[in-house]
Design an enzyme around this catalytic site. Structure first.
Site, PDB file in Angstrom:
ATOM      1  CE  LYS A   2      -4.182   1.613   2.313  1.00  0.00           C
ATOM      2  NZ  LYS A   2      -5.037   1.820   1.155  1.00  0.00           N
TER       3      LYS A   2
HETATM    4  C1  LIG Z   1      -6.413  -0.466  -4.008  1.00  0.00           C
HETATM    5  C2  LIG Z   1      -7.115  -0.989  -2.809  1.00  0.00           C
HETATM    6  N1  LIG Z   1      -7.638  -2.225  -2.831  1.00  0.00           N
HETATM    7  C3  LIG Z   1      -8.276  -2.740  -1.776  1.00  0.00           C
HETATM    8  C4  LIG Z   1      -8.444  -2.021  -0.614  1.00  0.00           C
HETATM    9  C5  LIG Z   1      -9.149  -2.624   0.567  1.00  0.00           C
HETATM   10  O1  LIG Z   1      -8.231  -2.914   1.586  1.00  0.00           O
HETATM   11  P1  LIG Z   1      -8.647  -2.884   3.124  1.00  0.00           P
HETATM   12  O2  LIG Z   1      -9.825  -3.770   3.254  1.00  0.00           O
HETATM   13  O3  LIG Z   1      -7.450  -3.434   3.829  1.00  0.00           O
HETATM   14  O4  LIG Z   1      -8.951  -1.492   3.471  1.00  0.00           O
HETATM   15  C6  LIG Z   1      -7.915  -0.733  -0.532  1.00  0.00           C
HETATM   16  C7  LIG Z   1      -8.033   0.062   0.691  1.00  0.00           C
HETATM   17  O5  LIG Z   1      -7.093   0.177   1.418  1.00  0.00           O
HETATM   18  C8  LIG Z   1      -7.232  -0.213  -1.647  1.00  0.00           C
HETATM   19  O6  LIG Z   1      -6.725   1.029  -1.612  1.00  0.00           O
END
Ligand SMILES: Cc1ncc(COP(=O)(O)O)c(C=O)c1O
Length: 310
Positions: A157
């Protein structure tokens, strides 16, 4: 955005308006940062952070993947977040930790620029709107493909990577849709611009797997477990674009959005909210708000000073 009182920055609490960086900070120029999106909920047991350690562990992993040595560990970040929530007096909030290369050296191999770390908390309602959780969203497959593992790191991330999500979101928002769905470099369904995606096919819940360039979403993991515990079959596999149109139900998951049904994709209407979506969503909402005893260990309660003293 709604201001809070303090921001935690490099080990200290500073006033919201004083949390500043130098314009020559490396991360500002090259996107060399990693971050998390976390939520704390106002539960019957007080304020509690949902899957706090898992988010902070993912932050450490994202940093490691981009060779950013983290000056603070999971427990230090966790304690700082708890104290920040208390100082800001927020019963429920969004939490944004960020670690980035700061000011000191330019160029692409800038080991001399320090790693700066901050945590902010502020009140932030459901990202796609509260009503979206009941009525669903209109989504469109973007012409932009999700970053692929041969150029970047989908499992991280990382700040710079979000230019990809921003292109997709901007394209579909300008066309009047609520959210973008990105295909991976092979043309298989990947995820939303900030959410993972699930569909229901022949009564089974299907979601793209780890080799489809997804972010390993913590909400995704939680929803898979909840769905399996409820007796549904969950399959992680490649998903073709047309399966989205033929699906019995589609929903997206993420910390910011939570669990949101999709009512239309590329102008194909979908049953919304579907029966399975409703059941899984209700249990997920219970887990977030401390109403599901079987998932209570997912909540990290924030001890409030008055309670600590008593
Ligand atoms: C590109 C992306 N995919 C998926 C998610 C979902 O991840 P999470 O459930 O850990 O927030 C996020 C959010 O953080 C994201 O930015």
């Amino acid at each position: 955005m709604e201001k809070a009182e303090s921001i935690w920055m490099n080990g200290e609490f500073v006033a919201w308006d004083d949390a500043k960086v130098h314009v020559l900070s490396h991360g500002l120029h090259y996107g060399t940062g990693v971050f998390e999106g976390i939520r704390a909920y106002d539960t019957e047991q007080g304020t509690a952070v949902f899957r706090h350690r898992e988010h902070l562990e993912r932050l450490q992993q994202s940093a490691e993947l981009y060779y950013l040595p983290m000056p603070y560990g999971v427990e230090e970040m966790r304690a700082a977040t708890h104290e920040l929530i208390n100082r800001n007096g927020l019963a429920a909030c969004y939490i944004r930790p960020l670690a980035f290369r700061g000011y000191g050296e330019m160029g692409l191999f800038a080991k001399g620029s320090p790693i700066e770390v901050m945590i902010a908390t502020w009140p932030w309602g459901a990202y796609l709107g509260e009503e979206s959780k009941r009525e669903g969203i209109r989504a469109k497959v973007s012409s932009w493909r999700r970053i692929s593992p041969d150029g970047l790191i989908p499992h991280a991330k990382a700040s710079g990577q979000y230019l990809n999500s921003i292109l997709a979101k901007t394209e579909v928002a300008n066309a009047g849709y609520d959210e973008a769905i990105l295909l991976d470099d092979r043309g298989m369904v990947c995820e939303g611009s900030g959410e993972n995606i699930f569909l229901v096919r022949d009564g089974e819940i299907v979601t793209p797997g780890h080799t489809s360039s997804i972010l390993d979403g913590i909400t995704r993991r939680s929803v898979i477990q909840i769905a399996r515990d409820l007796g549904y079959t969950v399959v992680e596999r490649d998903v073709g674009r047309s399966e989205l149109y033929l699906a019995e139900e589609v929903f997206v998951t993420g910390t910011a959005a939570e669990l949101v049904p999709v009512r239309e994709i590329d102008d194909h209407p979908l049953p919304c909210p579907g029966e399975i979506t409703k059941v899984v969503q209700a249990k997920f909402e219970d887990a977030l708000h401390g109403r599901a005893p079987e998932y209570v260990e997912w909540l990290d309660p924030v001890e409030q000073p008055s309670r600590v003293a008593s």
